[in-house]
Design a protein around this motif. Sequence first.
Motif, mmCIF file in Angstrom:
data_model
loop_
_atom_site.group_PDB
_atom_site.id
_atom_site.type_symbol
_atom_site.label_atom_id
_atom_site.label_comp_id
_atom_site.label_asym_id
_atom_site.label_seq_id
_atom_site.Cartn_x
_atom_site.Cartn_y
_atom_site.Cartn_z
ATOM 1 N N GLY A 133 0.403 -1.219 0.473
ATOM 2 C CA GLY A 133 -0.269 -0.409 -0.129
ATOM 3 C C GLY A 133 1.350 1.121 0.133
ATOM 4 N N ALA A 134 -0.188 2.385 -0.101
ATOM 5 C CA ALA A 134 0.430 3.839 -0.304
ATOM 6 C C ALA A 134 1.707 3.972 1.053
ATOM 7 N N GLN A 135 0.475 3.669 1.938
ATOM 8 C CA GLN A 135 0.953 3.835 3.840
ATOM 9 C C GLN A 135 2.075 3.435 4.161
ATOM 10 N N GLN A 136 2.462 2.144 3.338
ATOM 11 C CA GLN A 136 4.441 1.385 3.635
ATOM 12 C C GLN A 136 5.083 2.458 2.571
ATOM 13 N N THR A 181 -3.343 17.825 6.367
ATOM 14 C CA THR A 181 -3.201 17.054 5.148
ATOM 15 C C THR A 181 -3.201 15.788 6.546
ATOM 16 N N TYR A 182 -3.021 14.839 5.165
ATOM 17 C CA TYR A 182 -3.293 13.654 5.075
ATOM 18 C C TYR A 182 -3.349 12.849 6.716
ATOM 19 N N ALA A 183 -3.610 12.240 7.098
ATOM 20 C CA ALA A 183 -3.520 12.086 9.275
ATOM 21 C C ALA A 183 -2.855 10.294 8.928
ATOM 22 N N HIS A 205 -6.284 16.426 -3.140
ATOM 23 C CA HIS A 205 -6.061 16.598 -1.492
ATOM 24 C C HIS A 205 -6.728 16.030 -0.717
ATOM 25 N N ASN A 206 -6.656 14.882 -0.013
ATOM 26 C CA ASN A 206 -6.912 14.501 0.754
ATOM 27 C C ASN A 206 -6.096 15.533 2.818
ATOM 28 N N PRO A 207 -6.534 16.116 2.992
ATOM 29 C CA PRO A 207 -8.822 16.173 3.150
ATOM 30 C C PRO A 207 -9.684 17.651 2.351
ATOM 31 N N GLU A 237 5.860 13.174 -3.308
ATOM 32 C CA GLU A 237 4.532 12.738 -3.790
ATOM 33 C C GLU A 237 3.810 11.860 -3.914
ATOM 34 N N ASP A 238 2.709 12.358 -2.476
ATOM 35 C CA ASP A 238 1.096 10.831 -2.621
ATOM 36 C C ASP A 238 0.208 11.286 -2.904
ATOM 37 N N ASP A 239 -0.192 9.743 -4.414
ATOM 38 C CA ASP A 239 -0.421 10.736 -5.434
ATOM 39 C C ASP A 239 -1.390 8.654 -5.446
ATOM 40 N N PRO A 240 -2.534 8.722 -4.601
ATOM 41 C CA PRO A 240 -3.721 7.872 -4.605
ATOM 42 C C PRO A 240 -4.606 7.546 -5.334
ATOM 43 N N TYR A 241 -4.978 9.402 -5.209
ATOM 44 C CA TYR A 241 -6.160 9.740 -6.398
ATOM 45 C C TYR A 241 -6.054 9.827 -7.594
ATOM 46 N N GLY A 242 -4.929 10.239 -8.452
ATOM 47 C CA GLY A 242 -4.065 10.613 -9.272
ATOM 48 C C GLY A 242 -5.195 9.818 -10.949
ATOM 49 N N GLY A 248 2.401 5.597 -4.789
ATOM 50 C CA GLY A 248 1.378 5.124 -5.973
ATOM 51 C C GLY A 248 0.092 3.484 -5.164
ATOM 52 N N THR A 249 -0.713 3.481 -5.273
ATOM 53 C CA THR A 249 -1.840 2.570 -4.571
ATOM 54 C C THR A 249 -2.755 1.634 -5.600
ATOM 55 N N PHE A 250 -2.845 0.755 -5.805
ATOM 56 C CA PHE A 250 -4.560 -0.004 -6.225
ATOM 57 C C PHE A 250 -5.393 -0.005 -5.437
ATOM 58 N N SER A 251 -5.105 0.432 -4.110
ATOM 59 C CA SER A 251 -6.066 0.782 -3.054
ATOM 60 C C SER A 251 -7.554 1.500 -3.593
ATOM 61 N N LYS A 252 -7.124 2.448 -4.924
ATOM 62 C CA LYS A 252 -8.466 3.507 -4.333
ATOM 63 C C LYS A 252 -8.711 2.510 -5.998
ATOM 64 N N THR A 253 -7.954 1.956 -6.925
ATOM 65 C CA THR A 253 -8.632 1.981 -8.438
ATOM 66 C C THR A 253 -9.401 0.616 -8.629
ATOM 67 N N LEU A 297 -6.349 -5.491 -1.514
ATOM 68 C CA LEU A 297 -4.429 -6.339 -1.601
ATOM 69 C C LEU A 297 -3.474 -5.400 -1.240
ATOM 70 N N ARG A 298 -3.200 -4.208 -0.904
ATOM 71 C CA ARG A 298 -2.895 -3.640 0.017
ATOM 72 C C ARG A 298 -1.429 -3.370 -0.461
ATOM 73 N N LEU A 299 -2.185 -3.312 -2.092
ATOM 74 C CA LEU A 299 -0.581 -3.326 -2.733
ATOM 75 C C LEU A 299 -0.195 -1.868 -3.382
HETATM 76 N N1 PMP Z 1 -2.083 8.313 1.205
HETATM 77 C C1 PMP Z 1 -2.859 8.832 1.269
HETATM 78 C C2 PMP Z 1 -2.968 10.255 0.410
HETATM 79 C C3 PMP Z 1 -4.314 8.506 1.404
HETATM 80 O O1 PMP Z 1 -5.618 9.000 1.112
HETATM 81 C C4 PMP Z 1 -4.706 6.754 1.235
HETATM 82 C C5 PMP Z 1 -5.945 5.674 1.868
HETATM 83 N N2 PMP Z 1 -6.578 6.577 2.763
HETATM 84 C C6 PMP Z 1 -3.690 6.484 1.770
HETATM 85 C C7 PMP Z 1 -1.866 7.314 1.070
HETATM 86 C C8 PMP Z 1 -2.715 5.175 2.171
HETATM 87 O O2 PMP Z 1 -3.276 4.202 0.782
HETATM 88 P P1 PMP Z 1 -3.162 2.582 0.904
HETATM 89 O O3 PMP Z 1 -4.840 1.797 1.799
HETATM 90 O O4 PMP Z 1 -2.682 1.911 -0.235
HETATM 91 O O5 PMP Z 1 -1.973 2.130 1.683
#
Ligand code: PMP
Length: 411
Positions: free
Chosen positions: A112-115, A137-139, A188-190, A216-221, A245-250, A255-257
């Motif tokens: 995931g993008a979190q890792q 910004t993102y928590a 941008h989150n939030p 550059e955090d781009d989960p939504y690009g 990047g991440t597959f979480s939103k798409t 998957l946590r990828l």
């Molecule tokens: N960055 C941002 C800005 C997010 O909104 C999120 C998910 N809410 C993440 C990272 C984490 O995404 P992932 O599920 O890929 O770990």
Amino acid sequence: MIQITNSNMAVTAIARDVPELAAWIRGRSRSALREMVSLASRADLISLAGGLPDPALFPTRDYARALAESLASDGAALQYRPSFEPLKRQVAELMAERGAPCHADQILLTTGAQQAITIAVSLLLERRGRVVVEDVTYAGLAEAIAPFRPEVLTVRTDLSSGMDVDAVARLAADGLRPAFVYAIPDGHNPCGVTMSLAKRRQLVNVARRHQIPIVEDDPYGLLSYGAAPLPPLRALDQDWVFYLGTFSKTIAPALRLGWMVLPADLVGRAQIVKEAGDLESSSLTQRAVSAYLDTGRFQAHIRALREVYRLRRDTLLKALETHFPPAARWTCPESGFFVWVELPPDIDCTTLLDAAIQEERVAFVPGEVFAMGAQRASNAMRLSFATCASDAIEEGVRRLSRLLARRIPRD
Ligand code: PMP
């Protein structure tokens, strides 16, 4: 040993020595991220809270087939394995579609993008080092940097053009060399704001001139709703931008990828940091996602997601326009899942959330959850249009506006 007794029953509590926790975690017991997910998952509420993609939109059948094929065709799919190289090449193709071509050897696959955030932080931040972030910004970024007990320098976010890059330039010019600047230029989150092209160019120039990495955090690009998405920062600079990047939103969060794009000579070190976290992301999932991408259905899937989420965004914006008090202000996102709403300063959205749940069975995320440094965002809320269908979004906004009508006099 302490003995606590009451008249009916003897209760023995043993006061044992407890392990002394590291200082950064001692004072903390709540996870805002976890609370958001549980709130967003409650079936008894209309939840505009979490950034949870709508499960009805997951490509479950195609993924199930890809997963079954991967298990059947590769006897070692469940084994410890190094990263799956074909998937890196596919991610490189996705990056080209995203407008930021890169080579497979610049990619690290992550859980995931979190890792990816925690890896970027570990690579760049010294203990008690300095970071530059937006004041909302993102928590999950706050959680990733917390163990380093950093000095957090904040800059404002303009709700139509994004991060105050002039402020970043001033900090850099003052010689305050941060370990990195964290940015979410798209969706941008939030705040749901898109960073303007001029600011993107300026930020990359500041990074180059002062040698400051940008995360550059781009989960939504890939979930953009306008005609011409702007280039990610990574497209403007390959040396100073660490792209996540991440597959979480798409595809799906479970998957946590995800992935990072780094200068190629840093990938090995990023891999070492990753190994300390989880050795490797699921080798089965890597193969299954690769097999799913091989079907060629991902592009049509993304187009369908864009269409659905764009309509939901429009529904939310229209409902706000129709029902919310004139004193409220909100953003119009061009990508991602979120609208940021600001209410008059005397409205405290953290207490409002309790009332929203009790009185109207509707949920949102209070702005405070995203506030960094000394910033307060108590009169703001984040609304997500991703999880609910349009009729529920409309009803949710109607409920919220009833709640607000009881608190804000209409003039
Ligand atoms: N960055 C941002 C800005 C997010 O909104 C999120 C998910 N809410 C993440 C990272 C984490 O995404 P992932 O599920 O890929 O770990």
